[in-house]
Motif scaffolding. Structure first.
Motif, PDB file in Angstrom:
ATOM      1  N   GLY A 140      -0.304  11.502  -7.048  1.00  0.00           N
ATOM      2  CA  GLY A 140      -0.435  11.621  -5.588  1.00  0.00           C
ATOM      3  C   GLY A 140      -1.738  10.991  -5.107  1.00  0.00           C
ATOM      4  O   GLY A 140      -1.779  10.279  -4.101  1.00  0.00           O
ATOM      5  N   ASN A 141      -2.806  11.227  -5.859  1.00  0.00           N
ATOM      6  CA  ASN A 141      -4.099  10.614  -5.511  1.00  0.00           C
ATOM      7  C   ASN A 141      -4.077   9.099  -5.701  1.00  0.00           C
ATOM      8  O   ASN A 141      -4.640   8.351  -4.902  1.00  0.00           O
ATOM      9  N   LYS A 142      -3.423   8.675  -6.776  1.00  0.00           N
ATOM     10  CA  LYS A 142      -3.284   7.227  -7.006  1.00  0.00           C
ATOM     11  C   LYS A 142      -2.536   6.605  -5.836  1.00  0.00           C
ATOM     12  O   LYS A 142      -2.888   5.528  -5.350  1.00  0.00           O
ATOM     13  N   TYR A 143      -1.480   7.287  -5.398  1.00  0.00           N
ATOM     14  CA  TYR A 143      -0.695   6.760  -4.276  1.00  0.00           C
ATOM     15  C   TYR A 143      -1.577   6.564  -3.052  1.00  0.00           C
ATOM     16  O   TYR A 143      -1.567   5.520  -2.409  1.00  0.00           O
ATOM     17  N   ARG A 144      -2.356   7.609  -2.740  1.00  0.00           N
ATOM     18  CA  ARG A 144      -3.242   7.543  -1.574  1.00  0.00           C
ATOM     19  C   ARG A 144      -4.179   6.336  -1.679  1.00  0.00           C
ATOM     20  O   ARG A 144      -4.427   5.632  -0.713  1.00  0.00           O
ATOM     21  N   ASN A 145      -4.700   6.135  -2.885  1.00  0.00           N
ATOM     22  CA  ASN A 145      -5.665   5.078  -3.128  1.00  0.00           C
ATOM     23  C   ASN A 145      -5.011   3.684  -3.018  1.00  0.00           C
ATOM     24  O   ASN A 145      -5.436   2.829  -2.228  1.00  0.00           O
ATOM     25  N   TYR A 146      -3.933   3.474  -3.798  1.00  0.00           N
ATOM     26  CA  TYR A 146      -3.301   2.142  -3.832  1.00  0.00           C
ATOM     27  C   TYR A 146      -2.781   1.733  -2.470  1.00  0.00           C
ATOM     28  O   TYR A 146      -2.924   0.584  -2.053  1.00  0.00           O
ATOM     29  N   GLN A 147      -2.146   2.671  -1.773  1.00  0.00           N
ATOM     30  CA  GLN A 147      -1.494   2.290  -0.522  1.00  0.00           C
ATOM     31  C   GLN A 147      -2.517   1.839   0.534  1.00  0.00           C
ATOM     32  O   GLN A 147      -2.195   1.065   1.416  1.00  0.00           O
ATOM     33  N   THR A 148      -3.776   2.329   0.398  1.00  0.00           N
ATOM     34  CA  THR A 148      -4.813   1.952   1.362  1.00  0.00           C
ATOM     35  C   THR A 148      -5.009   0.436   1.395  1.00  0.00           C
ATOM     36  O   THR A 148      -5.289  -0.139   2.455  1.00  0.00           O
ATOM     37  N   TYR A 149      -4.867  -0.195   0.241  1.00  0.00           N
ATOM     38  CA  TYR A 149      -5.181  -1.630   0.129  1.00  0.00           C
ATOM     39  C   TYR A 149      -3.951  -2.523   0.233  1.00  0.00           C
ATOM     40  O   TYR A 149      -4.019  -3.716  -0.028  1.00  0.00           O
ATOM     41  N   ILE A 150      -2.833  -1.915   0.612  1.00  0.00           N
ATOM     42  CA  ILE A 150      -1.657  -2.736   0.930  1.00  0.00           C
ATOM     43  C   ILE A 150      -1.816  -3.108   2.396  1.00  0.00           C
ATOM     44  O   ILE A 150      -1.481  -2.331   3.287  1.00  0.00           O
ATOM     45  N   ARG A 151      -2.391  -4.292   2.646  1.00  0.00           N
ATOM     46  CA  ARG A 151      -2.661  -4.704   4.022  1.00  0.00           C
ATOM     47  C   ARG A 151      -1.410  -5.309   4.631  1.00  0.00           C
ATOM     48  O   ARG A 151      -0.553  -5.843   3.936  1.00  0.00           O
ATOM     49  N   ASN A 152      -1.429  -5.227   5.936  1.00  0.00           N
ATOM     50  CA  ASN A 152      -0.268  -5.695   6.662  1.00  0.00           C
ATOM     51  C   ASN A 152      -0.611  -7.016   7.319  1.00  0.00           C
ATOM     52  O   ASN A 152      -1.178  -7.046   8.400  1.00  0.00           O
ATOM     53  N   TYR A 153      -0.285  -8.137   6.650  1.00  0.00           N
ATOM     54  CA  TYR A 153      -0.721  -9.435   7.165  1.00  0.00           C
ATOM     55  C   TYR A 153       0.273 -10.067   8.135  1.00  0.00           C
ATOM     56  O   TYR A 153      -0.110 -10.742   9.059  1.00  0.00           O
ATOM     57  N   GLY A 154       1.542  -9.862   7.871  1.00  0.00           N
ATOM     58  CA  GLY A 154       2.556 -10.503   8.709  1.00  0.00           C
ATOM     59  C   GLY A 154       2.823  -9.690   9.964  1.00  0.00           C
ATOM     60  O   GLY A 154       2.129  -8.721  10.264  1.00  0.00           O
ATOM     61  N   ASP A 155       3.860 -10.112  10.716  1.00  0.00           N
ATOM     62  CA  ASP A 155       4.227  -9.364  11.925  1.00  0.00           C
ATOM     63  C   ASP A 155       4.964  -8.092  11.543  1.00  0.00           C
ATOM     64  O   ASP A 155       4.986  -7.110  12.274  1.00  0.00           O
ATOM     65  N   LYS A 156       5.604  -8.164  10.383  1.00  0.00           N
ATOM     66  CA  LYS A 156       6.452  -7.047   9.988  1.00  0.00           C
ATOM     67  C   LYS A 156       5.726  -6.218   8.930  1.00  0.00           C
ATOM     68  O   LYS A 156       5.322  -6.753   7.900  1.00  0.00           O
TER      69      LYS A 156
END
Ligand code: AHR
Length: 501
Positions: free
Chosen positions: A186-202
């Motif tokens: 659960g902590n890993k999830y919180r951490n990894y998802q933070t750095y999934i940036r949203n570059y496109g429109d979608k």
């Protein structure tokens, strides 16, 4: 038996992705099955097998998950980009210990999805990867501007970014994906998802690793850790999907049972276990609803299907198995269940698309055969992007032997954008016909068209006899007013397309 349909009551939308597929670097799924390389004698477009791609287009593959599975948590994406002769060769530790030459990587995956016209779902590596590695992969795939990863992509021949629809933050991290505890993941999830940036429109939809089927403790603890504090600031959607895996293993993991030769008890056991999917979804949905009562987080059944013993004489690590009418019945029941839960379930991925587990296609060199499960997906394709209608069966009976009993008929009903109703029914009874009277609540019927798949529970297709089990047009019905009367053969599936007045 009666099937009552309320054509006025739309319950939820069936996303096309419910009919999705899963492809892993496992056995002959990618290599030989989907991808043969540009120089192959087998007809291909940019390395993708044309016969397989054409057949898959007929079932309207809506999304393809890749590169695993277990493989995903050992996959380092940079090994699979750049000139092919420079790509690293590695051991596929999970699946047969064979050499993975990385000739199918990110560019090839997006090319395949382009040819199929499907959405993309890449599973990232949490088990043995890093936050940076996953973050840079997303940048490589989706960033349109000046950045190290966008430049690298352009150097490798693709200036334009691709659309990444979904990213899995790890796979089965309770087991092969790192043997983590729920709180740790659960902590890993919180951490990894933070750095999934949203570059496109979608926005890229982020998928959290949910449980192994009915491990409700994992579901509760992961969600508790993820939602105990507010989602980290500055990121878009914190969690868009929660993945659940469930396989029908007829006997035990040690002795699963043959895909081709089985007793009637084993047939009904498979059906009983297929129906268990309904409880797995209901209970995981109840847990998710504690945190997300409005059902904004989708449940993704992104690995499901029958897991039998491998075909004799094949590499045990390749998970190659035949596919009979029993598998078709499991697929039909499962898809009816997923439809019925389409308020929460927004994706399903059959494991796996070609040559592995409950595949829709089997190949042998340049030969290809469509399995009974392929025909189910073809007969059910009308449900994609339709609305689920309220329906229920009256006078369902259990059928089976001893403890291995299950409801003799299962169904689901949807209405598409043009107002055409699709009814998918399956009679799992191995020996008896079933007569079903279908009634609509208010509207009269204008026309009905039917399709059928039937056979002995052990029938399957081979390269020498590829059409033993195939979809046929169905004439076993008549209609009048608001009613259709259907006569179903033993071990059969029927799709009806009904136009109402
Ligand atoms: O589909 C085969 C394997 O089953 C996948 O790699 C893994 O996620 C699951 O255990």
């Amino acid at each position: 038996m009666k099937l009552h349909i309320n054509e006025n009551r739309k319950l939820s939308h069936i996303e096309p992705e419910v009919y999705g597929h899963f492809s892993e670097h496992l056995g002959r799924c990618i290599y030989g099955g989907l991808f043969v390389g540009k120089d192959s004698k087998i007809a291909n477009v940019n390395g993708m097998r044309s016969d397989v791609v054409d057949a898959l287009k007929e079932i309207k593959v809506p999304v393809l998950r890749w590169p695993g599975g277990n493989f995903a948590d050992e996959y380092h994406w940079m090994d699979g980009i750049g000139p092919k002769d420079k790509r690293k060769k590695m051991i596929n530790n999970h699946w047969g210990g064979v050499i993975e030459d990385n000739s199918f990587g990110t560019h090839e995956y997006f090319e395949l999805c382009k040819q199929l016209g499907c959405k993309t779902y890449v599973n990232g590596n949490v088990g043995s990867g890093t936050v940076r590695e996953m973050s840079e992969w997303v940048e490589y795939m989706t960033f349109n501007g000046v950045s190290p990863m966008a430049e690298l992509r352009a150097e490798n021949g693709h200036k334009e970014p691709w659309t990444l629809d979904y990213i899995g933050i790890g796979n089965e991290n309770w087991g092969c994906g790192g043997n983590m505890t729920a709180d740790y993941y659960g902590n890993k999830y919180r951490n990894y998802q933070t750095y999934i940036r949203n570059y496109g429109d979608k926005p890229v939809k982020k998928v959290c690793c949910g449980p192994n089927s009915d491990d409700y403790r994992w579901s509760s603890e992961v969600l508790e850790t993820c939602f105990r504090h507010p989602a980290p600031a500055g990121t878009h959607g914190f969690m868009d999907g929660f993945s659940v895996h469930y396989y029908v293993v007829v006997n035990s993991w040690e002795h699963k049972g043959s895909a081709k030769e089985f007793s009637k008890e084993e047939y009904y056991r498979a059906m009983r276990k297929a129906y268990y999917m309904d409880e797995i979804i209901t209970r995981n949905d109840a847990i998710l609803s504690q945190y997300d009562p409005d059902k904004k987080i989708a449940m993704l059944l992104d690995e499901w299907g029958c897991w039998h013993d491998v075909e004799e004489g094949t590499n045990p690590g390749f998970l190659y198995q035949q596919n009979s009418m029993r598998d078709a019945q499991v697929a039909a029941a499962t898809l009816n269940i997923l439809n019925k839960h389409s308020d929460r379930v927004k994706m399903g991925c059959l494991a796996q698309i070609v040559n592995v587990l409950q595949a829709v296609i089997l190949t042998e060199d340049d030969k290809m055969v469509l399995t009974p499960t392929y025909h189910v997906f073809h007969m059910y394709r009308y449900h994609q992007d339709a609305d689920l209608l309220e329906s229920y069966l009256e006078d369902v009976k259990d059928v089976g032997i001893g403890e291995d009993v299950a409801a003799n008929v299962n169904e689901s009903v949807s209405i598409d954008k043009d107002g055409v109703v699709t009814i998918t029914l399956s009679n799992i009874d191995a020996d008896e016909n079933n007569d079903i009277d279908i009634d609509f609540r208010d509207k009269e019927i204008e026309s009905v068209e039917g399709f059928e798949l039937s056979g002995d529970m052990m029938d399957y297709n081979t390269f020498d006899d590829p059409s033993k089990v195939r979809e046929k047009s169905f004439e076993g019905f008549n209609f009048e007013g608001r009613e259709v009367k259907v006569k179903m053969k033993p071990c059969s599936l029927v799709t009806l397309r009904v136009k109402l007045k």
